[in-house]
Motif scaffolding. Sequence first.
Motif, short mmCIF file in Angstrom:
data_model
loop_
_atom_site.label_atom_id
_atom_site.label_comp_id
_atom_site.label_asym_id
_atom_site.label_seq_id
_atom_site.Cartn_x
_atom_site.Cartn_y
_atom_site.Cartn_z
N UNK A 1 -37.48 -23.68 -19.60
CA UNK A 1 -38.06 -24.32 -20.79
C UNK A 1 -39.05 -23.39 -21.49
N UNK A 2 -39.86 -22.71 -20.69
CA UNK A 2 -40.84 -21.78 -21.27
C UNK A 2 -40.12 -20.69 -22.05
N UNK A 3 -39.11 -20.13 -21.42
CA UNK A 3 -38.39 -19.03 -22.06
C UNK A 3 -37.68 -19.50 -23.32
N UNK A 4 -37.37 -20.81 -23.35
CA UNK A 4 -36.72 -21.36 -24.54
C UNK A 4 -37.74 -21.68 -25.63
N UNK A 5 -39.00 -21.41 -25.35
CA UNK A 5 -40.01 -21.55 -26.41
C UNK A 5 -41.03 -22.65 -26.20
N UNK A 6 -40.95 -23.40 -25.11
CA UNK A 6 -41.92 -24.47 -24.90
C UNK A 6 -43.19 -23.91 -24.23
N UNK A 7 -44.15 -23.56 -25.10
CA UNK A 7 -45.29 -22.77 -24.60
C UNK A 7 -46.27 -23.56 -23.74
N UNK A 8 -46.23 -24.88 -23.89
CA UNK A 8 -47.19 -25.69 -23.12
C UNK A 8 -46.93 -25.56 -21.61
N UNK A 9 -45.74 -25.11 -21.26
CA UNK A 9 -45.40 -24.93 -19.85
C UNK A 9 -46.34 -23.94 -19.17
N UNK A 10 -46.87 -23.00 -19.97
CA UNK A 10 -47.77 -21.99 -19.41
C UNK A 10 -48.96 -22.66 -18.72
N UNK A 11 -49.51 -23.65 -19.39
CA UNK A 11 -50.67 -24.36 -18.82
C UNK A 11 -50.29 -25.07 -17.53
N UNK A 12 -49.09 -25.65 -17.54
CA UNK A 12 -48.60 -26.35 -16.35
C UNK A 12 -48.46 -25.36 -15.19
N UNK A 13 -47.91 -24.18 -15.49
CA UNK A 13 -47.74 -23.15 -14.45
C UNK A 13 -49.10 -22.69 -13.92
N UNK B 1 -51.68 -24.48 -13.74
CA UNK B 1 -52.09 -25.57 -12.85
C UNK B 1 -51.49 -25.42 -11.46
N UNK B 2 -50.22 -25.01 -11.43
CA UNK B 2 -49.55 -24.81 -10.14
C UNK B 2 -50.22 -23.67 -9.35
N UNK B 3 -50.59 -22.61 -10.09
CA UNK B 3 -51.26 -21.48 -9.43
C UNK B 3 -52.60 -21.94 -8.85
N UNK B 4 -53.35 -22.72 -9.66
CA UNK B 4 -54.65 -23.20 -9.20
C UNK B 4 -54.47 -24.05 -7.96
N UNK B 5 -53.40 -24.87 -7.97
CA UNK B 5 -53.18 -25.76 -6.83
C UNK B 5 -52.82 -24.97 -5.57
N UNK B 6 -51.91 -24.03 -5.77
CA UNK B 6 -51.45 -23.24 -4.62
C UNK B 6 -52.60 -22.42 -4.01
N UNK B 7 -53.54 -21.99 -4.86
CA UNK B 7 -54.64 -21.17 -4.34
C UNK B 7 -55.89 -22.02 -4.13
N UNK B 8 -55.74 -23.30 -4.21
CA UNK B 8 -56.85 -24.26 -4.10
C UNK B 8 -58.03 -23.88 -5.00
#
Length: 484
Positions: free
Chosen positions: A438-450, A452-459
Amino acid sequence: MKYEPVIGLEVHAELLTKSKMFCGCEVVDSIAAKPNRYICPVCTGQPGALPVINQKAIELAVRVGLALGCEIHTESIFARKNYFYPDLPKGYQISQYDQPLATNGKIQIETETGIKDVRIRRVHLEEDTGKLSHADGHSFIDYNRSGVPLLEIVTEPDLRSPEEVKVYATKLHAILRYLDVNSGDMEKGVIRFEANISVREEGSDQFNTRTEIKNLNSFRALTQSTEYEIKRQTEIYQSGGTVEQETLGFNEATGKTYSQRGKESAHDYRYFPEPDLPPLIVEQGWIDSIRASLPELPEAKTRRFVEQYELKTQEARLLTAEKALADYFESVVEKSKSSPRTVSSWIAGEFMRHLNDLNIDVTNIPVPAEDLAILIDMVTDKKVSGNSGKVVLSEVFKNGGKPDEIVKEKNLAQVSDEGFIQETITKILNENPKEVEQYLAGKETILQWLMGQVARATRGKADPTLARELLIQSLDNLKQQQNG
Ligand code: ADP
Ligand code: MG
Ligand code: ZN
């Protein structure tokens, strides 16, 4: 037809003296102290008892008068205000009437409609009454409060909205605290408001009949009752009626004002000069020395904070609303190497939220300035992330402790290890092919979601700036692979 309110405020503030206004009885906490233990023939109105003026009370009153820009009169007169009520054993209150201590001051207020001066008509001294309470079909009277020095501060009818009333009252409350003349403890009734209200057709310069709402003990009661009363009077005029001059009470439970006394039964106080007291003479030299000892007031402090710390006026105003908070801010700034703006935004944000949530008064801040400085500096130095910083602050508020130790205990130190963060990102991108698509298709809001995933994984420990850079780089690489 549009109507506008016209409001004048009378504020009663108990003065922070050790003894009462006209006798040596100790001034005590009206809630904690046993009733009727701090009384004498003077403050219970025994025949033949003679009042003596409390010099400290005069000094505090002069402070207030000066701080409000009033003219201080070197000669003023105490008068008897005669009326009967069980909380007033003498049958009269000693007050000041036609020759008060101070007149013609002002307080500048700022609201959504702009900046304006609210004129102070007079500041005078009087004595508080006893305290009546009613329970189980009985009435109780406590004379501990009888004779406590009371300052009355009266405005001209210059206020034009409940918002202006609230801003004025809040500012006066802050000034009294700055001057150390009143504890500001509204729950204990040490400040009481009376709102005089009329409404008139917009554009008119006529003053219509007013009503007076007595004994308002909180900002909330003050604004709610004022709003209610404006609406009530407006509706009377709109339906062709006339407003009666009345003294009103306010019922906080119903949010409505109710009539206590009409014009016919208005008191005739039969004021006359108090025969047992000489005119009050305050020497100009004393007034000058009190003026010289005035502290920096909110207005001046706000201006200084804007200049010295490069804060926005709004930020400075929030910090200077209470002297204790302003002092705390300056103390943190002094101990911290972060910029004053950074300190300001921490205090205005998370910090105030905790104080409010836990109902902590700014005079009782449980976090030493040094500890907050250490915490803010750790975030500035990227030793912990902003989010972890918030977690640490919340922990300090909940359970106490030193920020650096909490960071160790909770293993919150920020990770700036590129290899580790990159590894985490790669893993996340592999595990979420749909989102990457989705991000590569142009949905830039995914960046923020990703992120969030990084923050979660690294607590929450990954340095967010670095993580963001690496994430964007990885996604760019994927895009090139796709295109290539
Ligand atoms: P009193 O001495 O009877 O208490 P004052 O005329 O001194 O009455 O006013 C008391 C308060 O009422 C002051 O704050 C004043 O500004 C305010 N006030 C006077 N007239 C009006 C009015 N028409 N509408 C609203 N407030 C008023
Ligand atoms: Mg009045
Ligand atoms: Zn006494």
